[in-house]
Write a protein that holds these residues in place. Sequence first.
Motif, short mmCIF file in Angstrom:
data_model
loop_
_atom_site.label_atom_id
_atom_site.label_comp_id
_atom_site.label_asym_id
_atom_site.label_seq_id
_atom_site.Cartn_x
_atom_site.Cartn_y
_atom_site.Cartn_z
N GLN A 6 0.83 -1.20 0.00
CA GLN A 6 0.00 0.00 0.00
C GLN A 6 0.86 1.25 0.00
OE1 GLN A 6 -2.28 -0.76 3.55
NE2 GLN A 6 -3.96 -1.76 2.44
N TRP A 9 2.31 1.69 -3.55
CA TRP A 9 1.36 2.22 -4.54
C TRP A 9 0.92 3.64 -4.17
CZ3 TRP A 9 1.84 0.29 -8.89
CH2 TRP A 9 1.98 -1.08 -9.12
N GLN A 40 -3.89 -1.12 -13.96
CA GLN A 40 -4.84 -1.95 -13.22
C GLN A 40 -4.51 -1.99 -11.73
OE1 GLN A 40 -5.43 -5.82 -14.91
NE2 GLN A 40 -6.86 -6.49 -13.30
N SER A 41 -3.25 -2.06 -11.40
CA SER A 41 -2.85 -2.09 -9.98
C SER A 41 -3.20 -0.78 -9.29
CB SER A 41 -1.35 -2.37 -9.88
OG SER A 41 -1.03 -3.64 -10.38
N GLN A 43 -5.61 1.30 -10.20
CA GLN A 43 -7.07 1.35 -10.08
C GLN A 43 -7.53 0.55 -8.87
OE1 GLN A 43 -8.30 -0.04 -13.97
NE2 GLN A 43 -8.72 2.05 -14.68
N GLN A 44 -6.96 -0.63 -8.68
CA GLN A 44 -7.34 -1.45 -7.53
C GLN A 44 -6.95 -0.77 -6.22
OE1 GLN A 44 -5.50 -3.26 -5.09
NE2 GLN A 44 -7.39 -4.17 -4.26
N ASN A 47 -9.43 2.30 -5.72
CA ASN A 47 -10.87 2.02 -5.69
C ASN A 47 -11.28 0.89 -4.74
OD1 ASN A 47 -12.26 3.83 -7.68
ND2 ASN A 47 -10.72 2.96 -9.06
N GLN A 48 -10.48 -0.18 -4.65
CA GLN A 48 -10.90 -1.34 -3.88
C GLN A 48 -10.07 -1.61 -2.63
OE1 GLN A 48 -10.65 -2.02 -7.55
NE2 GLN A 48 -12.79 -1.34 -7.52
N SER A 49 -8.83 -1.17 -2.60
CA SER A 49 -7.97 -1.47 -1.45
C SER A 49 -8.59 -0.89 -0.17
CB SER A 49 -6.58 -0.87 -1.67
OG SER A 49 -5.73 -1.18 -0.57
#
Length: 366
Positions: A6, A9, A40-41, A43-44, A47-49
């Motif tokens: 985390q 990113w 894609q990483s 975005q994840q 948005n989702q982490s």
Amino acid sequence: MPRADQRRWGETYIRGLLLGNGRRSVRSIAEGADVPDAVQSLQQFVNQSPWDWAPVRRRTARYVDEHMTTHAWLIRPIYIPKRGGQTAGVARRYVPRTGRTLNCQYGLGLFLSDAETSAPVDWRLVLPSPAGTGARSWLPGRREVGPSEQSEWCHVLAMADDVAAAVPVRPLVVGLRHVTGVERLLQGLRQRGLPFVVEVNDSMPVLRQLAPSSLPGGARPGLTQIRSLVQETTARRQPVMWRQLHDAALHRSYVTTVPVRLPGTVAGSGGGADCLLVAVWSAAATSAANFWLTGLPESQVGHVLTLAQLAARRERDVDTLSEGYGLLDFEGRSSRGWHHHMTLVSAAYAFAQLGTCSQQQEQRAG
């Protein structure tokens, strides 16, 4: 952030916000960070982490406060145009700056401000009312609203609480002329012992805090719209000298000050909302142009004007955030993604602005 991936990113996202060009889409952020295959990483991650944005914001607030002389906390509105209606918080709302009704998200930001710079450290997304009409205006006699309805006054108090847990308290300047639940907001600020300067609409009803014998023309001490109250007390209009924080020159404004109490509060109680109305007159002194309610004493009216002036530069700061850091460019639909993006925009902006200030200070010292 608790996990190494985390943090990695997060650093990559911030690097892309700082170094990307044009609109800060996830793709342009990846390209700006020199990792074009990581779309894609990223975005994840945004948005989702499940990382919690609150500790990141508190750390950002401490970093900002350590690197600047904070004079005030500013609450500012932000409107983010959107297409369609599937994104969290989107509704048709009137946007004062454009004079139009737009399909947009409506958020509130808390900025720490010094003489030259202000940096956002906390955000709230105001969800539409159940009727789908967006944030509602204050109306006399309207029933109280709760946190479940995402009222603005709740968001402002929540942001003030979060920032007060991270940095020393400063005056809170709320530049939202039509803030909903202003009476509850001021009561909450009084209970917290926070100094405040809150912009209000001239149609708002208030109660005079004057002895009946001192009322003009035999007027009764009942509810009076602010505009009427100021017109009744024009004899008390007086010049006040004050300074902008970034300007050593003195400025003169004409003001009218009136002690007032908001309807629905009890005078003299610990949670009451007795405050000072400060009406600022136009340059020609023919009409009052701005109205502020404050908990500061009348002897500090000049300081009230200094703080109120900070709110006037909000559009410049929002423009800088939008054009250079991707404030309006989040592409996701979830409120979690929105909060993640805004948190990282705040960190990028604080780093860039305060890094520049630190370099200038070092150069002057050298």
